[in-house]
Enzyme design. Structure first.
Site, PDB file in Angstrom:
ATOM      1  N   ARG A 165     -12.128  -5.693  -7.279  1.00 47.78           N
ATOM      2  CA  ARG A 165     -12.267  -4.236  -7.446  1.00 47.78           C
ATOM      3  C   ARG A 165     -12.632  -3.842  -8.882  1.00 47.78           C
ATOM      4  O   ARG A 165     -12.205  -2.784  -9.366  1.00 47.78           O
ATOM      5  CB  ARG A 165     -10.977  -3.506  -7.043  1.00 47.78           C
ATOM      6  CG  ARG A 165     -10.640  -3.589  -5.571  1.00 47.78           C
ATOM      7  CD  ARG A 165     -11.660  -2.822  -4.715  1.00 47.78           C
ATOM      8  NE  ARG A 165     -11.233  -2.717  -3.337  1.00 47.78           N
ATOM      9  CZ  ARG A 165     -11.453  -3.652  -2.415  1.00 47.78           C
ATOM     10  NH1 ARG A 165     -12.084  -4.767  -2.719  1.00 47.78           N
ATOM     11  NH2 ARG A 165     -11.040  -3.464  -1.174  1.00 47.78           N
ATOM     12  N   SER A 238      -8.335   3.002   0.192  1.00 48.59           N
ATOM     13  CA  SER A 238      -7.130   2.562  -0.543  1.00 48.59           C
ATOM     14  C   SER A 238      -7.037   3.335  -1.855  1.00 48.59           C
ATOM     15  O   SER A 238      -7.990   3.339  -2.631  1.00 48.59           O
ATOM     16  CB  SER A 238      -7.215   1.076  -0.889  1.00 48.59           C
ATOM     17  OG  SER A 238      -7.344   0.299   0.274  1.00 48.59           O
ATOM     18  N   GLU A 334      -7.083   2.648  -7.636  1.00 48.99           N
ATOM     19  CA  GLU A 334      -8.444   2.199  -7.376  1.00 48.99           C
ATOM     20  C   GLU A 334      -9.399   3.395  -7.455  1.00 48.99           C
ATOM     21  O   GLU A 334     -10.529   3.284  -7.933  1.00 48.99           O
ATOM     22  CB  GLU A 334      -8.530   1.569  -5.964  1.00 48.99           C
ATOM     23  CG  GLU A 334      -9.950   1.210  -5.595  1.00 48.99           C
ATOM     24  CD  GLU A 334     -10.118   0.730  -4.156  1.00 48.99           C
ATOM     25  OE1 GLU A 334      -9.441  -0.232  -3.759  1.00 48.99           O
ATOM     26  OE2 GLU A 334     -10.945   1.332  -3.441  1.00 48.99           O
TER      27      GLU A 334
HETATM   28  P1  FAD Z   1     -18.481   7.524  -5.686  1.00 55.93           P
HETATM   29  O1  FAD Z   1     -17.145   7.753  -5.107  1.00 55.93           O
HETATM   30  O2  FAD Z   1     -19.453   8.672  -5.630  1.00 55.93           O
HETATM   31  O3  FAD Z   1     -18.415   6.940  -7.106  1.00 55.93           O
HETATM   32  C1  FAD Z   1     -17.551   5.880  -7.420  1.00 55.93           C
HETATM   33  C2  FAD Z   1     -17.777   5.486  -8.900  1.00 55.93           C
HETATM   34  O4  FAD Z   1     -19.081   4.941  -9.055  1.00 55.93           O
HETATM   35  C3  FAD Z   1     -17.729   6.681  -9.857  1.00 55.93           C
HETATM   36  O5  FAD Z   1     -17.151   6.257 -11.065  1.00 55.93           O
HETATM   37  C4  FAD Z   1     -19.196   7.024 -10.077  1.00 55.93           C
HETATM   38  O6  FAD Z   1     -19.444   7.657 -11.333  1.00 55.93           O
HETATM   39  C5  FAD Z   1     -19.833   5.650 -10.032  1.00 55.93           C
HETATM   40  N1  FAD Z   1     -21.232   5.651  -9.545  1.00 55.93           N
HETATM   41  C6  FAD Z   1     -21.656   5.984  -8.302  1.00 55.93           C
HETATM   42  N2  FAD Z   1     -22.987   5.792  -8.184  1.00 55.93           N
HETATM   43  C7  FAD Z   1     -23.413   5.319  -9.392  1.00 55.93           C
HETATM   44  C8  FAD Z   1     -24.696   4.943  -9.921  1.00 55.93           C
HETATM   45  N3  FAD Z   1     -25.805   4.982  -9.176  1.00 55.93           N
HETATM   46  N4  FAD Z   1     -24.756   4.509 -11.203  1.00 55.93           N
HETATM   47  C9  FAD Z   1     -23.644   4.456 -11.964  1.00 55.93           C
HETATM   48  N5  FAD Z   1     -22.419   4.819 -11.539  1.00 55.93           N
HETATM   49  C10 FAD Z   1     -22.299   5.242 -10.268  1.00 55.93           C
HETATM   50  N6  FAD Z   1     -13.969   0.263  -0.839  1.00 55.93           N
HETATM   51  C11 FAD Z   1     -13.919  -1.076  -0.720  1.00 55.93           C
HETATM   52  O7  FAD Z   1     -14.164  -1.807  -1.683  1.00 55.93           O
HETATM   53  N7  FAD Z   1     -13.588  -1.670   0.467  1.00 55.93           N
HETATM   54  C12 FAD Z   1     -13.289  -0.951   1.571  1.00 55.93           C
HETATM   55  O8  FAD Z   1     -12.983  -1.521   2.614  1.00 55.93           O
HETATM   56  C13 FAD Z   1     -13.345   0.462   1.475  1.00 55.93           C
HETATM   57  N8  FAD Z   1     -13.027   1.228   2.543  1.00 55.93           N
HETATM   58  C14 FAD Z   1     -13.055   2.580   2.439  1.00 55.93           C
HETATM   59  C15 FAD Z   1     -12.735   3.351   3.574  1.00 55.93           C
HETATM   60  C16 FAD Z   1     -12.748   4.729   3.511  1.00 55.93           C
HETATM   61  C17 FAD Z   1     -12.393   5.537   4.735  1.00 55.93           C
HETATM   62  C18 FAD Z   1     -13.100   5.380   2.295  1.00 55.93           C
HETATM   63  C19 FAD Z   1     -13.155   6.873   2.223  1.00 55.93           C
HETATM   64  C20 FAD Z   1     -13.414   4.628   1.161  1.00 55.93           C
HETATM   65  C21 FAD Z   1     -13.393   3.224   1.231  1.00 55.93           C
HETATM   66  N9  FAD Z   1     -13.700   2.427   0.104  1.00 55.93           N
HETATM   67  C22 FAD Z   1     -13.690   1.051   0.227  1.00 55.93           C
HETATM   68  C23 FAD Z   1     -14.016   3.031  -1.191  1.00 55.93           C
HETATM   69  C24 FAD Z   1     -15.487   3.483  -1.362  1.00 55.93           C
HETATM   70  O9  FAD Z   1     -16.111   3.655  -0.120  1.00 55.93           O
HETATM   71  C25 FAD Z   1     -16.311   2.489  -2.185  1.00 55.93           C
HETATM   72  O10 FAD Z   1     -15.745   2.321  -3.462  1.00 55.93           O
HETATM   73  C26 FAD Z   1     -17.773   2.928  -2.351  1.00 55.93           C
HETATM   74  O11 FAD Z   1     -18.522   1.929  -2.980  1.00 55.93           O
HETATM   75  C27 FAD Z   1     -17.903   4.211  -3.180  1.00 55.93           C
HETATM   76  O12 FAD Z   1     -19.239   4.650  -3.080  1.00 55.93           O
HETATM   77  P2  FAD Z   1     -19.654   6.136  -3.377  1.00 55.93           P
HETATM   78  O13 FAD Z   1     -21.145   6.214  -3.332  1.00 55.93           O
HETATM   79  O14 FAD Z   1     -18.939   7.060  -2.505  1.00 55.93           O
HETATM   80  O15 FAD Z   1     -19.182   6.282  -4.894  1.00 55.93           O
HETATM   81  N1  EPU Z   2       0.549  -3.494   5.504  1.00 55.11           N
HETATM   82  C1  EPU Z   2       1.801  -2.899   5.459  1.00 55.11           C
HETATM   83  N2  EPU Z   2       1.884  -1.544   5.654  1.00 55.11           N
HETATM   84  C2  EPU Z   2       0.776  -0.785   5.906  1.00 55.11           C
HETATM   85  C3  EPU Z   2      -0.487  -1.412   5.963  1.00 55.11           C
HETATM   86  C4  EPU Z   2      -0.572  -2.778   5.750  1.00 55.11           C
HETATM   87  O1  EPU Z   2       2.812  -3.536   5.226  1.00 55.11           O
HETATM   88  O2  EPU Z   2       0.932   0.439   6.053  1.00 55.11           O
HETATM   89  C5  EPU Z   2       0.440  -4.934   5.274  1.00 55.11           C
HETATM   90  C6  EPU Z   2      -0.194  -5.643   6.472  1.00 55.11           C
HETATM   91  O3  EPU Z   2       0.819  -6.060   7.334  1.00 55.11           O
HETATM   92  C7  EPU Z   2      -0.946  -6.793   5.858  1.00 55.11           C
HETATM   93  C8  EPU Z   2      -1.237  -6.336   4.432  1.00 55.11           C
HETATM   94  O4  EPU Z   2      -0.469  -5.160   4.214  1.00 55.11           O
HETATM   95  O5  EPU Z   2      -0.122  -7.918   5.762  1.00 55.11           O
HETATM   96  C9  EPU Z   2      -2.714  -6.083   4.180  1.00 55.11           C
HETATM   97  O6  EPU Z   2      -3.151  -4.970   4.947  1.00 55.11           O
HETATM   98  P1  EPU Z   2      -4.689  -4.740   5.309  1.00 55.11           P
HETATM   99  O7  EPU Z   2      -5.273  -5.960   5.867  1.00 55.11           O
HETATM  100  O8  EPU Z   2      -4.784  -3.463   6.071  1.00 55.11           O
HETATM  101  O9  EPU Z   2      -5.421  -4.580   3.923  1.00 55.11           O
HETATM  102  P2  EPU Z   2      -5.056  -3.895   2.554  1.00 55.11           P
HETATM  103  O10 EPU Z   2      -4.664  -4.926   1.571  1.00 55.11           O
HETATM  104  O11 EPU Z   2      -4.119  -2.773   2.731  1.00 55.11           O
HETATM  105  C10 EPU Z   2      -7.480  -4.222   1.642  1.00 55.11           C
HETATM  106  C11 EPU Z   2      -8.480  -3.405   0.878  1.00 55.11           C
HETATM  107  C12 EPU Z   2      -9.268  -2.526   1.819  1.00 55.11           C
HETATM  108  C13 EPU Z   2      -9.992  -3.414   2.827  1.00 55.11           C
HETATM  109  C14 EPU Z   2      -8.959  -4.240   3.588  1.00 55.11           C
HETATM  110  C15 EPU Z   2      -9.596  -5.231   4.543  1.00 55.11           C
HETATM  111  C16 EPU Z   2      -7.601  -3.099  -1.369  1.00 55.11           C
HETATM  112  C17 EPU Z   2      -6.956  -2.170  -2.345  1.00 55.11           C
HETATM  113  N3  EPU Z   2      -7.804  -2.608  -0.142  1.00 55.11           N
HETATM  114  O12 EPU Z   2      -6.524  -3.312   2.177  1.00 55.11           O
HETATM  115  O13 EPU Z   2     -10.222  -1.812   1.069  1.00 55.11           O
HETATM  116  O14 EPU Z   2     -10.757  -2.649   3.722  1.00 55.11           O
HETATM  117  O15 EPU Z   2      -8.152  -4.972   2.643  1.00 55.11           O
HETATM  118  O16 EPU Z   2     -10.107  -6.291   3.827  1.00 55.11           O
HETATM  119  O17 EPU Z   2      -7.910  -4.234  -1.715  1.00 55.11           O
HETATM  120  C18 EPU Z   2     -10.526   0.198  -0.182  1.00 55.11           C
HETATM  121  O18 EPU Z   2     -10.651  -0.514  -1.176  1.00 55.11           O
HETATM  122  O19 EPU Z   2     -10.664   1.455  -0.215  1.00 55.11           O
HETATM  123  C19 EPU Z   2     -10.219  -0.421   1.100  1.00 55.11           C
HETATM  124  C20 EPU Z   2      -9.991   0.282   2.210  1.00 55.11           C
END
Ligand code: FAD
Ligand code: EPU
Length: 339
Positions: A165, A238, A334
């Site tokens: 991250r 997250s 994050e």
């Molecule tokens: P923004 O939120 O618009 O920006 C994020 C940062 O990037 C800001 O600091 C911004 O200034 C900078 N930035 C954006 N575009 C540029 C550019 N072109 N040049 C320079 N800087 C820039 N993240 C994960 O890693 N894994 C997940 O599984 C995951 N699941 C998600 C699920 C949900 C429901 C949601 C809402 C979010 C999730 N995220 C996850 C977080 C998010 O989707 C990612 O971090 C994504 O890459 C953010 O993209 P964005 O375009 O919305 O960026």
């Molecule tokens: N868990 C709990 N309580 C909860 C949810 C999960 O105890 O409410 C436990 C689960 O039992 C499991 C562990 O936490 O053992 C991990 O949970 P999960 O697999 O849902 O993933 P996470 O660690 O919570 C991370 C990323 C997600 C990504 C998933 C899948 C981070 C900060 N988050 O979540 O990324 O989608 O793994 O790989 O690393 C994001 O960054 O925005 C994001 C959604």
């Protein structure tokens, strides 16, 4: 001419659905707009913020300055052989539409990253990751401009200093580099599927053969059961990172809480589950007015309607304090806080 809008509501531009305004809003429609922006003096005389899809930010007030929104489009194949393909994608492309396209083309490497909101240009910022894969695994280079001196740069994978991250764009180059395109290298055959995430293998088998399409389907289904849809409930995924601790701390905690999830991380370090720690502190499902902790995933803070950024931040801070008190662990955010 650059299109500059004044007093623009940012509510449609952030997945938390926080109702704030920007003084100025510039949409970059193409490379020419990028060059126009760099030629003008706006960025030297105003504060500015680059806003992609707004899915990893929390606004805690109106933005007094310029919001720059990349909307450059384009997917270009720049090299290919029998086994691999290199593709350059403009920053404004929607990440998940691009993943869908890659899967449909039979390009392997990002299928596990299905369903993540946001733009392609933002994917390298925090090195998006899910289900055992990170964007750094297929990323060849990042292109863009240093905003201090308007110079064009192409950073290769190593230069991006990717970690869990994080990347150089969140550290040394934070707010100083405008990403305009990302270059990927995918497999065209003999794909290396990553089914290491617990339960993914079974979820894919439920779809049929192990292939790119079925991995994408399984990941999308899994995500649906855990994460709230921002179109229905405001959130930014997250809110905190999973804490990474040394062996000593990991073993101490495991001795006290044998049921605690613990994952081996890089170089003898261990990753703890922030969701588990938060849940143990009793926050899961918490709600006060319109701000809360998602009932199915304790790591996701939610806006049920009209919560303010300050309210979300206050809840985040209370959660950090209680996790610190109970476990002596500092939860790092994050989500990017924008004031
Ligand atoms: P923004 O939120 O618009 O920006 C994020 C940062 O990037 C800001 O600091 C911004 O200034 C900078 N930035 C954006 N575009 C540029 C550019 N072109 N040049 C320079 N800087 C820039 N993240 C994960 O890693 N894994 C997940 O599984 C995951 N699941 C998600 C699920 C949900 C429901 C949601 C809402 C979010 C999730 N995220 C996850 C977080 C998010 O989707 C990612 O971090 C994504 O890459 C953010 O993209 P964005 O375009 O919305 O960026
Ligand atoms: N868990 C709990 N309580 C909860 C949810 C999960 O105890 O409410 C436990 C689960 O039992 C499991 C562990 O936490 O053992 C991990 O949970 P999960 O697999 O849902 O993933 P996470 O660690 O919570 C991370 C990323 C997600 C990504 C998933 C899948 C981070 C900060 N988050 O979540 O990324 O989608 O793994 O790989 O690393 C994001 O960054 O925005 C994001 C959604």
């Amino acid at each position: 001419m650059l299109k500059i809008e004044e007093l623009v509501s940012l509510k449609p531009y952030n997945t938390f659905g926080i109702d704030v305004k920007a003084d100025y809003f510039i949409t970059l429609r193409d490379e020419e707009d990028v060059r126009r922006l760099l030629r003008e003096s706006y960025l030297r005389s105003n504060r500015f913020f680059i806003l992609g899809g707004g899915s990893n930010i929390l606004f805690v007030g109106d933005y007094r300055g310029i919001v720059i929104h990349p909307d450059m489009r384009g997917i270009e194949v720049i090299a290919e052989d029998e086994n691999h393909i290199e593709v350059k994608v403009a920053a404004g492309e929607d990440w998940d539409s691009f993943v869908a396209y890659a899967v449909q083309q039979g390009w392997g490497g990002i299928e596990n990253l299905s369903g993540i909101p946001g733009q392609v240009g933002s994917a390298p910022i925090q090195n998006i990751g899910a289900y055992g894969v990170e964007v750094k695994d297929t990323l060849l280079a990042v292109e863009g401009y240093m905003l201090d001196n308007q110079e064009f740069f192409r950073l290769n994978n190593f230069d991006c200093e990717f970690g869990y991250r994080t990347s150089i764009f969140k550290t040394k180059l934070s707010g100083r580099f405008l990403i305009t395109a990302v270059v990927f290298r995918f497999t065209r055959r003999n794909h290396t599927y990553n089914l290491s995430y617990q339960g993914l293998s079974r979820a894919v088998q439920n779809e049929g053969d192990v292939n790119l399409q079925n991995i994408r389907k399984a990941v999308l289904l899994t995500r649906e059961t855990k994460l709230p849809d921002p179109r229905k409930i405001g959130n930014a995924g997250s809110f905190f990172k999973n804490p990474v601790v040394g062996q000593g701390k990991a073993y101490l905690l495991k001795a006290e809480y044998p049921e605690m999830p613990l994952f081996e991380s890089e170089k003898g370090k261990y990753k703890l589950s922030a969701a588990w720690l938060i849940e143990q502190c009793g926050w899961k499902g918490y709600r006060k007015n319109d701000v809360g902790v998602y009932e199915k995933q304790a790591l996701v803070l939610v806006n049920y309607g009209s919560a303010s950024g300050e309210e979300v931040l206050e809840l985040a801070s209370n959660i950090q304090q209680s996790v610190h008190q109970k476990f002596d662990i500092e939860l790092e955010m994050e989500v990017n806080i924008v004031a």
